[in-house]
Design a protein around this motif. Structure first.
Motif, PDB file in Angstrom:
ATOM      1  N   UNK A   1       0.844  -1.207   0.000  1.00  0.00           N
ATOM      2  CA  UNK A   1       0.000   0.000   0.000  1.00  0.00           C
ATOM      3  C   UNK A   1       0.873   1.248   0.000  1.00  0.00           C
ATOM      4  N   UNK A   2       1.926   1.268   0.827  1.00  0.00           N
ATOM      5  CA  UNK A   2       2.816   2.432   0.897  1.00  0.00           C
ATOM      6  C   UNK A   2       3.515   2.686  -0.442  1.00  0.00           C
TER       7      UNK A   2
ATOM      8  N   UNK B   1      10.223  15.860  -4.928  1.00  0.00           N
ATOM      9  CA  UNK B   1      10.584  16.700  -3.786  1.00  0.00           C
ATOM     10  C   UNK B   1       9.386  17.103  -2.935  1.00  0.00           C
ATOM     11  N   UNK B   2       8.260  17.471  -3.504  1.00  0.00           N
ATOM     12  CA  UNK B   2       7.106  17.743  -2.639  1.00  0.00           C
ATOM     13  C   UNK B   2       6.639  16.505  -1.867  1.00  0.00           C
ATOM     14  N   UNK B   3       6.752  15.339  -2.500  1.00  0.00           N
ATOM     15  CA  UNK B   3       6.375  14.097  -1.822  1.00  0.00           C
ATOM     16  C   UNK B   3       7.278  13.853  -0.620  1.00  0.00           C
TER      17      UNK B   3
ATOM     18  N   UNK C   1       1.238   9.515  -5.426  1.00  0.00           N
ATOM     19  CA  UNK C   1       1.448  10.886  -4.963  1.00  0.00           C
ATOM     20  C   UNK C   1       2.669  11.495  -5.645  1.00  0.00           C
ATOM     21  N   UNK C   2       3.741  10.721  -5.779  1.00  0.00           N
ATOM     22  CA  UNK C   2       4.942  11.217  -6.453  1.00  0.00           C
ATOM     23  C   UNK C   2       4.686  11.546  -7.909  1.00  0.00           C
ATOM     24  N   UNK C   3       3.864  10.748  -8.564  1.00  0.00           N
ATOM     25  CA  UNK C   3       3.515  11.034  -9.960  1.00  0.00           C
ATOM     26  C   UNK C   3       2.638  12.271 -10.089  1.00  0.00           C
TER      27      UNK C   3
END
Length: 169
Positions: free
Chosen positions: A13-14, A28-30, A21-23
């Motif tokens: 899940x992680x 960097x924001x992730x 979220x990274x996509x």
């Protein structure tokens, strides 16, 4: 079996959430969100932990059942571990456990599943226990027993083994 499934499913899940979220927002924001949630979670665990310790002390002072404050403290500790673990799913579960209504609901659910065989508290349950300071009760309301002693050590002192055991002569 459930523990095995948790150790198998949580990383999957992680990883899926990191990819999604990274996509969507970039690398960097992730990473900044992950670090920010760890810092914020640490601060929240510290403040919630202090409140739980205050409730635990209060329950001990009032001689009431400490089960609920202890359970809240354990859930806050578990939430802290989850918040320090990098990931969005573990952060969501950790932040949820920091909310008192969620902890209360978990406590009520767990209490309904656990049977306590015996629980005794109060002045009647203190019989037979001894406390430092000479009283039978921590507040000093117990029976006082006065006693004398006499030194029965023989006049001649031997070097070597004690008189309780037969040692080499």
């Amino acid at each position: 079996m459930y523990l095995f499934l948790a150790f198998l499913m949580v990383p999957i899940i992680e990883i899926a959430l990191f990819i999604q979220v990274g996509g969507a927002i970039g690398l960097w924001p992730t990473l900044a969100i992950v670090v920010l949630t760890a810092v914020l979670g640490t601060w929240l665990v510290k403040t919630q932990g202090r409140l739980a310790m205050g409730q635990l002390r209060s329950s001990f002072q009032q001689l009431s059942d400490p089960a609920e404050p202890l359970a809240h403290g354990a859930m806050i500790l578990f939430a802290g571990a989850l918040l320090l673990t990098p990931g969005f799913f573990t952060d969501a579960v950790g932040f949820a456990l920091l909310m008192p209504p969620v902890r209360l609901a978990m406590f009520r659910y767990l209490r309904s599943k656990i049977t306590v065989a015996q629980f005794q508290m109060g002045p009647g349950s203190m019989q037979g226990r001894h406390y430092l300071g000479g009283s039978a009760h921590p507040r000093g309301r117990g029976e006082v027993i006065d006693g004398d002693y006499e030194d029965v050590t023989p006049g001649e002192r031997r070097d070597g083994p004690s008189g309780w055991v037969d040692g080499p002569r």
